[in-house]
Design a protein around this motif. Sequence first.
Motif, PDB file in Angstrom:
ATOM      1  N   MET A   1       0.842  -1.202   0.000  1.00 47.81           N
ATOM      2  CA  MET A   1       0.000   0.000   0.000  1.00 47.81           C
ATOM      3  C   MET A   1       0.876   1.251   0.000  1.00 47.81           C
ATOM      4  O   MET A   1       1.975   1.240   0.541  1.00 47.81           O
ATOM      5  N   LYS A   2       0.340   2.313  -0.587  1.00 45.53           N
ATOM      6  CA  LYS A   2       1.050   3.585  -0.631  1.00 45.53           C
ATOM      7  C   LYS A   2       0.463   4.558   0.376  1.00 45.53           C
ATOM      8  O   LYS A   2      -0.705   4.447   0.769  1.00 45.53           O
ATOM      9  N   THR A   3       1.287   5.514   0.781  1.00 41.87           N
ATOM     10  CA  THR A   3       0.809   6.526   1.716  1.00 41.87           C
ATOM     11  C   THR A   3       0.087   7.642   0.965  1.00 41.87           C
ATOM     12  O   THR A   3       0.188   7.762  -0.261  1.00 41.87           O
ATOM     13  N   ARG A   4      -0.632   8.459   1.733  1.00 42.12           N
ATOM     14  CA  ARG A   4      -1.314   9.609   1.136  1.00 42.12           C
ATOM     15  C   ARG A   4      -0.321  10.509   0.417  1.00 42.12           C
ATOM     16  O   ARG A   4      -0.587  10.995  -0.686  1.00 42.12           O
ATOM     17  N   ASN A   5       0.815  10.763   1.034  1.00 39.42           N
ATOM     18  CA  ASN A   5       1.797  11.664   0.437  1.00 39.42           C
ATOM     19  C   ASN A   5       2.373  11.085  -0.851  1.00 39.42           C
ATOM     20  O   ASN A   5       2.589  11.814  -1.824  1.00 39.42           O
ATOM     21  N   GLU A   6       2.600   9.786  -0.865  1.00 38.61           N
ATOM     22  CA  GLU A   6       3.115   9.165  -2.085  1.00 38.61           C
ATOM     23  C   GLU A   6       2.107   9.278  -3.228  1.00 38.61           C
ATOM     24  O   GLU A   6       2.470   9.593  -4.364  1.00 38.61           O
ATOM     25  N   LEU A   7       0.829   9.033  -2.922  1.00 34.77           N
ATOM     26  CA  LEU A   7      -0.196   9.148  -3.955  1.00 34.77           C
ATOM     27  C   LEU A   7      -0.319  10.583  -4.450  1.00 34.77           C
ATOM     28  O   LEU A   7      -0.490  10.822  -5.652  1.00 34.77           O
ATOM     29  N   LEU A   8      -0.223  11.537  -3.530  1.00 35.33           N
ATOM     30  CA  LEU A   8      -0.302  12.945  -3.933  1.00 35.33           C
ATOM     31  C   LEU A   8       0.872  13.304  -4.836  1.00 35.33           C
ATOM     32  O   LEU A   8       0.682  13.931  -5.896  1.00 35.33           O
ATOM     33  N   SER A   9       2.072  12.921  -4.463  1.00 39.53           N
ATOM     34  CA  SER A   9       3.264  13.245  -5.261  1.00 39.53           C
ATOM     35  C   SER A   9       3.180  12.616  -6.645  1.00 39.53           C
ATOM     36  O   SER A   9       3.498  13.253  -7.657  1.00 39.53           O
ATOM     37  N   GLN A  10       2.756  11.361  -6.710  1.00 40.50           N
ATOM     38  CA  GLN A  10       2.636  10.688  -8.000  1.00 40.50           C
ATOM     39  C   GLN A  10       1.560  11.324  -8.872  1.00 40.50           C
ATOM     40  O   GLN A  10       1.725  11.447 -10.087  1.00 40.50           O
ATOM     41  N   SER A  11       0.478  11.754  -8.230  1.00 36.62           N
ATOM     42  CA  SER A  11      -0.613  12.398  -8.978  1.00 36.62           C
ATOM     43  C   SER A  11      -0.162  13.728  -9.558  1.00 36.62           C
ATOM     44  O   SER A  11      -0.450  14.051 -10.729  1.00 36.62           O
ATOM     45  N   VAL A  12       0.564  14.512  -8.773  1.00 36.08           N
ATOM     46  CA  VAL A  12       1.077  15.791  -9.262  1.00 36.08           C
ATOM     47  C   VAL A  12       1.985  15.560 -10.462  1.00 36.08           C
ATOM     48  O   VAL A  12       1.885  16.260 -11.484  1.00 36.08           O
ATOM     49  N   GLU A  13       2.866  14.588 -10.366  1.00 34.71           N
ATOM     50  CA  GLU A  13       3.811  14.333 -11.449  1.00 34.71           C
ATOM     51  C   GLU A  13       3.097  13.890 -12.727  1.00 34.71           C
ATOM     52  O   GLU A  13       3.436  14.331 -13.824  1.00 34.71           O
ATOM     53  N   ARG A  14       2.090  13.063 -12.597  1.00 36.73           N
ATOM     54  CA  ARG A  14       1.358  12.610 -13.784  1.00 36.73           C
ATOM     55  C   ARG A  14       0.608  13.764 -14.453  1.00 36.73           C
ATOM     56  O   ARG A  14       0.570  13.867 -15.675  1.00 36.73           O
ATOM     57  N   LEU A  15       0.015  14.635 -13.644  1.00 30.15           N
ATOM     58  CA  LEU A  15      -0.698  15.772 -14.222  1.00 30.15           C
ATOM     59  C   LEU A  15       0.272  16.785 -14.806  1.00 30.15           C
ATOM     60  O   LEU A  15      -0.028  17.428 -15.818  1.00 30.15           O
ATOM     61  N   ARG A  16       1.443  16.899 -14.214  1.00 30.71           N
ATOM     62  CA  ARG A  16       2.458  17.803 -14.765  1.00 30.71           C
ATOM     63  C   ARG A  16       2.953  17.283 -16.112  1.00 30.71           C
ATOM     64  O   ARG A  16       3.142  18.050 -17.060  1.00 30.71           O
ATOM     65  N   MET A  17       3.150  15.979 -16.205  1.00 32.07           N
ATOM     66  CA  MET A  17       3.606  15.388 -17.461  1.00 32.07           C
ATOM     67  C   MET A  17       2.552  15.524 -18.563  1.00 32.07           C
ATOM     68  O   MET A  17       2.889  15.585 -19.743  1.00 32.07           O
TER      69      MET A  17
END
Length: 281
Positions: free
Chosen positions: A1-17
């Motif tokens: 499982m991933k943490t809230r912060n990990e999911l947030l960071s990954q989401s930001v990066e995907r939307l930035r890309m």
Amino acid sequence: MKTRNELLSQSVERLRMAKLDTPELDARVLVKYALKLSDAELIGGSDLNVSPDCASGLENMICRRVRGEPVARIIGRKEFWGLSFELGLDTLVPRPETETLIEAALAAFGRGTPRKVLDLGTGTGCLLLGLLSEYPEASGLGVDIAPKAVEVAAANGRRLGFDGRAEFRVSDWDEGVEGQFDLILSNPPYILREDIEKLAPEVRLHDPIKALDGGPDGLSAYRALAAAAARRLAPQGLLIAELGAGQEADVAGVMAKAGLKVDGPARPDLAGIPRALVVRR
């Protein structure tokens, strides 16, 4: 499982890309919605693990955003004038520039109160309900040609506590509407038909075309609006209509032909675009 912060960071990066304009803001809104968190919970519990079901729900939302679907459509709501409005397929997403109409009404009436308000093309009901939130003694009617939009507006009115003060019904402009009103508000369709294909995908693919299409010259709805205002404005009553960029002179001409008087230059939105045209009977 991933943490809230990990999911947030990954989401930001995907939307930035995906080269979206506001990846950090979009990601925060979607993470909060998917995980049912407040701002404080997102920050304070950043190291907490997220269940697979919640993570899967967030993944679906991020994919939709990457494909260009607006955040408001994904979560099904949008804030306007400090109130949260549910959306429907037949409603526009309320936009910040439309708040300029309420600002214009507050400025025009000063300490007075428009007792009876008519909102033509009500959509979510955001203009009428936002206006009524400023005038506790006022009541109003919102009409729309789309039955599903009227259902959404009525539900918003009930949820926000405007039962008894706001009524919503299906109508083609003022057809079937009786009486006169101190204030008429309208955000009519004003995009030139040939320009609809040039709109950003977030608008063109997700907003109802009928709520955008202003006809061959962008003025078709204003002609109907002017005629309705001439019939429904009380003596000394005001019409406040939203304008598209560059339309002020043309719309003022339409109003003049209907026997209405434009009250000074249009009020600009935050981008400096003339947005709210005030018209008197």
